[in-house]
Motif scaffolding. Sequence first.
Motif, PDB file in Angstrom:
ATOM      1  N   ASP A  37     -52.938 -52.636  -3.089  1.00 40.42           N
ATOM      2  CA  ASP A  37     -53.710 -51.697  -2.265  1.00 40.42           C
ATOM      3  C   ASP A  37     -54.635 -50.844  -3.132  1.00 40.42           C
ATOM      4  OD1 ASP A  37     -54.561 -50.627   0.111  1.00 40.42           O
ATOM      5  OD2 ASP A  37     -52.988 -49.104   0.216  1.00 40.42           O
ATOM      6  N   ASN A  38     -55.375 -51.504  -4.044  1.00 47.65           N
ATOM      7  CA  ASN A  38     -56.307 -50.818  -4.934  1.00 47.65           C
ATOM      8  C   ASN A  38     -57.573 -50.428  -4.184  1.00 47.65           C
ATOM      9  OD1 ASN A  38     -55.554 -51.304  -8.146  1.00 47.65           O
ATOM     10  ND2 ASN A  38     -54.630 -52.791  -6.774  1.00 47.65           N
ATOM     11  N   ARG A  39     -57.967 -49.178  -4.276  1.00 41.70           N
ATOM     12  CA  ARG A  39     -59.176 -48.703  -3.599  1.00 41.70           C
ATOM     13  C   ARG A  39     -59.959 -47.762  -4.526  1.00 41.70           C
ATOM     14  NH1 ARG A  39     -57.078 -47.362   2.586  1.00 41.70           N
ATOM     15  NH2 ARG A  39     -55.773 -49.244   2.807  1.00 41.70           N
ATOM     16  N   TYR A  61     -62.782 -41.439  -7.381  1.00 40.39           N
ATOM     17  CA  TYR A  61     -61.349 -41.421  -7.078  1.00 40.39           C
ATOM     18  C   TYR A  61     -60.906 -42.862  -6.877  1.00 40.39           C
ATOM     19  CZ  TYR A  61     -57.262 -41.230  -3.980  1.00 40.39           C
ATOM     20  OH  TYR A  61     -56.036 -41.434  -3.406  1.00 40.39           O
ATOM     21  N   HIS A  62     -59.871 -43.267  -7.600  1.00 43.35           N
ATOM     22  CA  HIS A  62     -59.295 -44.574  -7.312  1.00 43.35           C
ATOM     23  C   HIS A  62     -57.786 -44.460  -7.254  1.00 43.35           C
ATOM     24  CE1 HIS A  62     -57.893 -45.897 -11.400  1.00 43.35           C
ATOM     25  NE2 HIS A  62     -58.813 -45.061 -11.799  1.00 43.35           N
ATOM     26  N   ARG A  63     -57.191 -45.353  -6.461  1.00 39.68           N
ATOM     27  CA  ARG A  63     -55.765 -45.266  -6.171  1.00 39.68           C
ATOM     28  C   ARG A  63     -55.198 -46.665  -6.054  1.00 39.68           C
ATOM     29  NH1 ARG A  63     -54.953 -45.117   0.247  1.00 39.68           N
ATOM     30  NH2 ARG A  63     -53.777 -46.964  -0.358  1.00 39.68           N
ATOM     31  N   ASN A  85     -52.744 -41.897  -8.039  1.00 41.76           N
ATOM     32  CA  ASN A  85     -54.085 -41.399  -7.753  1.00 41.76           C
ATOM     33  C   ASN A  85     -54.748 -40.962  -9.054  1.00 41.76           C
ATOM     34  OD1 ASN A  85     -53.906 -41.200  -4.635  1.00 41.76           O
ATOM     35  ND2 ASN A  85     -52.095 -40.106  -5.344  1.00 41.76           N
ATOM     36  N   TYR A  86     -56.017 -41.359  -9.235  1.00 41.12           N
ATOM     37  CA  TYR A  86     -56.792 -40.976 -10.413  1.00 41.12           C
ATOM     38  C   TYR A  86     -58.115 -40.354  -9.963  1.00 41.12           C
ATOM     39  CZ  TYR A  86     -53.703 -43.577 -13.557  1.00 41.12           C
ATOM     40  OH  TYR A  86     -52.617 -44.017 -14.290  1.00 41.12           O
ATOM     41  N   TRP A  87     -58.413 -39.147 -10.501  1.00 37.79           N
ATOM     42  CA  TRP A  87     -59.695 -38.493 -10.257  1.00 37.79           C
ATOM     43  C   TRP A  87     -60.471 -38.447 -11.574  1.00 37.79           C
ATOM     44  CZ3 TRP A  87     -55.053 -36.937  -8.303  1.00 37.79           C
ATOM     45  CH2 TRP A  87     -54.938 -36.840  -6.914  1.00 37.79           C
ATOM     46  N   SER A  88     -61.770 -38.760 -11.518  1.00 40.03           N
ATOM     47  CA  SER A  88     -62.589 -38.811 -12.732  1.00 40.03           C
ATOM     48  C   SER A  88     -63.902 -38.074 -12.500  1.00 40.03           C
ATOM     49  CB  SER A  88     -62.881 -40.266 -13.129  1.00 40.03           C
ATOM     50  OG  SER A  88     -61.685 -40.973 -13.380  1.00 40.03           O
ATOM     51  N   LEU A  89     -64.364 -37.353 -13.523  1.00 39.57           N
ATOM     52  CA  LEU A  89     -65.603 -36.576 -13.444  1.00 39.57           C
ATOM     53  C   LEU A  89     -66.280 -36.595 -14.798  1.00 39.57           C
ATOM     54  CD1 LEU A  89     -67.437 -34.533 -11.846  1.00 39.57           C
ATOM     55  CD2 LEU A  89     -65.989 -32.722 -12.819  1.00 39.57           C
ATOM     56  N   GLY A  90     -67.621 -36.774 -14.789  1.00 43.88           N
ATOM     57  CA  GLY A  90     -68.333 -36.750 -16.059  1.00 43.88           C
ATOM     58  C   GLY A  90     -69.791 -37.125 -15.922  1.00 43.88           C
ATOM     59  N   PRO A  91     -70.537 -37.083 -17.030  1.00 45.50           N
ATOM     60  CA  PRO A  91     -71.970 -37.395 -17.016  1.00 45.50           C
ATOM     61  C   PRO A  91     -72.223 -38.888 -16.867  1.00 45.50           C
ATOM     62  CG  PRO A  91     -71.241 -36.967 -19.246  1.00 45.50           C
ATOM     63  CD  PRO A  91     -70.073 -36.665 -18.368  1.00 45.50           C
ATOM     64  N   LYS A  92     -73.399 -39.187 -16.300  1.00 51.21           N
ATOM     65  CA  LYS A  92     -73.785 -40.575 -16.062  1.00 51.21           C
ATOM     66  C   LYS A  92     -75.282 -40.739 -16.291  1.00 51.21           C
ATOM     67  CE  LYS A  92     -73.959 -44.042 -12.358  1.00 51.21           C
ATOM     68  NZ  LYS A  92     -73.612 -44.328 -10.943  1.00 51.21           N
ATOM     69  N   MET A  93     -75.678 -41.907 -16.766  1.00 47.68           N
ATOM     70  CA  MET A  93     -77.090 -42.249 -16.864  1.00 47.68           C
ATOM     71  C   MET A  93     -77.283 -43.663 -16.324  1.00 47.68           C
ATOM     72  SD  MET A  93     -77.686 -42.970 -20.955  1.00 47.68           S
ATOM     73  CE  MET A  93     -79.380 -43.450 -20.618  1.00 47.68           C
ATOM     74  N   TYR A 212     -59.763 -50.670 -15.568  1.00 48.27           N
ATOM     75  CA  TYR A 212     -59.874 -51.301 -14.257  1.00 48.27           C
ATOM     76  C   TYR A 212     -61.246 -51.943 -14.109  1.00 48.27           C
ATOM     77  CZ  TYR A 212     -62.380 -46.920 -13.274  1.00 48.27           C
ATOM     78  OH  TYR A 212     -63.246 -45.846 -13.336  1.00 48.27           O
ATOM     79  N   PHE A 213     -61.336 -52.866 -13.154  1.00 49.88           N
ATOM     80  CA  PHE A 213     -62.585 -53.510 -12.770  1.00 49.88           C
ATOM     81  C   PHE A 213     -62.787 -53.258 -11.288  1.00 49.88           C
ATOM     82  CE2 PHE A 213     -64.825 -57.245 -11.059  1.00 49.88           C
ATOM     83  CZ  PHE A 213     -65.976 -57.199 -11.813  1.00 49.88           C
ATOM     84  N   SER A 214     -64.018 -52.908 -10.881  1.00 45.11           N
ATOM     85  CA  SER A 214     -64.295 -52.571  -9.491  1.00 45.11           C
ATOM     86  C   SER A 214     -65.477 -53.355  -8.958  1.00 45.11           C
ATOM     87  CB  SER A 214     -64.604 -51.076  -9.333  1.00 45.11           C
ATOM     88  OG  SER A 214     -63.561 -50.279  -9.817  1.00 45.11           O
ATOM     89  N   THR A 215     -65.424 -53.683  -7.667  1.00 44.68           N
ATOM     90  CA  THR A 215     -66.577 -54.213  -6.933  1.00 44.68           C
ATOM     91  C   THR A 215     -66.831 -53.272  -5.760  1.00 44.68           C
ATOM     92  OG1 THR A 215     -65.157 -55.660  -5.614  1.00 44.68           O
ATOM     93  CG2 THR A 215     -66.111 -56.582  -7.620  1.00 44.68           C
ATOM     94  N   LEU A 216     -68.081 -52.801  -5.637  1.00 47.87           N
ATOM     95  CA  LEU A 216     -68.375 -51.703  -4.731  1.00 47.87           C
ATOM     96  C   LEU A 216     -69.645 -51.949  -3.921  1.00 47.87           C
ATOM     97  CD1 LEU A 216     -67.969 -48.886  -7.409  1.00 47.87           C
ATOM     98  CD2 LEU A 216     -66.183 -49.701  -5.848  1.00 47.87           C
ATOM     99  N   LEU A 217     -69.673 -51.416  -2.713  1.00 52.13           N
ATOM    100  CA  LEU A 217     -70.879 -51.318  -1.905  1.00 52.13           C
ATOM    101  C   LEU A 217     -71.332 -49.872  -1.939  1.00 52.13           C
ATOM    102  CD1 LEU A 217     -69.972 -53.525   1.196  1.00 52.13           C
ATOM    103  CD2 LEU A 217     -71.464 -54.126  -0.727  1.00 52.13           C
TER     104      LEU A 217
END
Length: 223
Positions: A37-39, A61-63, A85-93, A212-217
């Motif tokens: 049940d990875n989201r 957020y991923h769980r 539950n994992y929450w992540s925050l930080g800079p992005k480019m 982890y590896f993610s596929t997202l819309l």
Amino acid sequence: MPVIAQSNLSIELRTGANFTNFTYQGNFPDLKIETVDNRFYGISLMKNSTNKLSFGVDLSYHRFDINTRYFPLDPESNSGGVRSNYWSLGPKMSYDVHFLPKFGLNLGTAFLFSLTNNEEYTYQGGELQIVRLGSGEPRVPVKLGGKRYIEEFTFVLRPEISLFYELSSKSRISFTTQWGLDLREPSIVIDLNRIEFENQTFQNKYFFSGSYFSTLLGYRYSF
């Protein structure tokens, strides 16, 4: 080519599936620990520096559920675990590359501080994985003894690539693949130093790296 840099800010929402797994070492291979049940959910607020380059901040957020299963017999019903539950925050480019007027690729990376709600836990033999033996034989307990160790916070480097389609000069939809690399792995260690089954004792150790590896819309709107 479309000009999208006239909009200074953009916000993007993403959702999809995560793919994670535990590695294993020990002498009782029939007892599996897996993630189910990875989201994944994410939001980015970006400032467009040029037509192609953007800088900003990413919150995600991923769980997943951690399931413990005795696989040979009745694997679906004999499971149990805990929600992580994992929450992540930080800079992005990110950087846009158009190859058709409305289609293109977005290359990005984020450096994130990640925090989990997981807690260390001691298995004291009372947590039973009940398995059903064949031919109507009685149920036999699998007793677990040991400890779950947690890295409460870590840092994650997360490169990504997106295929996008421009709906208008201010909005786009995207399909993204990303790889989260935990820089303080392992994130979870489950050391079952006493597994009692059918009057025998075994030992297993399980490791979740935190990667982890993610596929997202996704949907992005610029304003």
